[in-house]
Design a protein around this motif. Sequence first.
Motif: not given
Length: 148
Positions: A72-76, A95-107
Amino acid sequence: MIRMVKPDLDEIDFRIAYELKNDCRISYKQLGSKISLSSSSVYERTKKMEEKNVILSYNAKVDWGKFGYSIHAFILLKDDKFIGEMPSFLKNRDEVFSLYMVSGEYDYMLEVHIANKDDLGNFMDYLYRKVGRTYTLLILQEICEVPE
């Protein structure tokens, strides 16, 4: 307990939603007795919240490790190759259970469940070729879950 801040819903709606968050299989009768409301009133209010998209879904928490998905992992993801365009193709990956747009260095941030380290390596290679930079956080142990 968190407090309600949305003015077009009342305290009773909030209490219903909060109880459903903790146990989405609770009966209307049980829920009504917890918040001192008739089961028919709980039903009506719940249906109205569903129609207003306040209550979006009812879910089960699954231990995917029991099905052989031990990682189980989170990948930025850093959007080096898809600049300005959401990598919607990731929605179709098993494999992908959730996909989020995030702020910061990663998208973007993905939540994934994967069977083994070889499959994780292959998926990471796929992501690097298709999207760009990645940063992986493996879940070692769940300390506690805050119910949604």
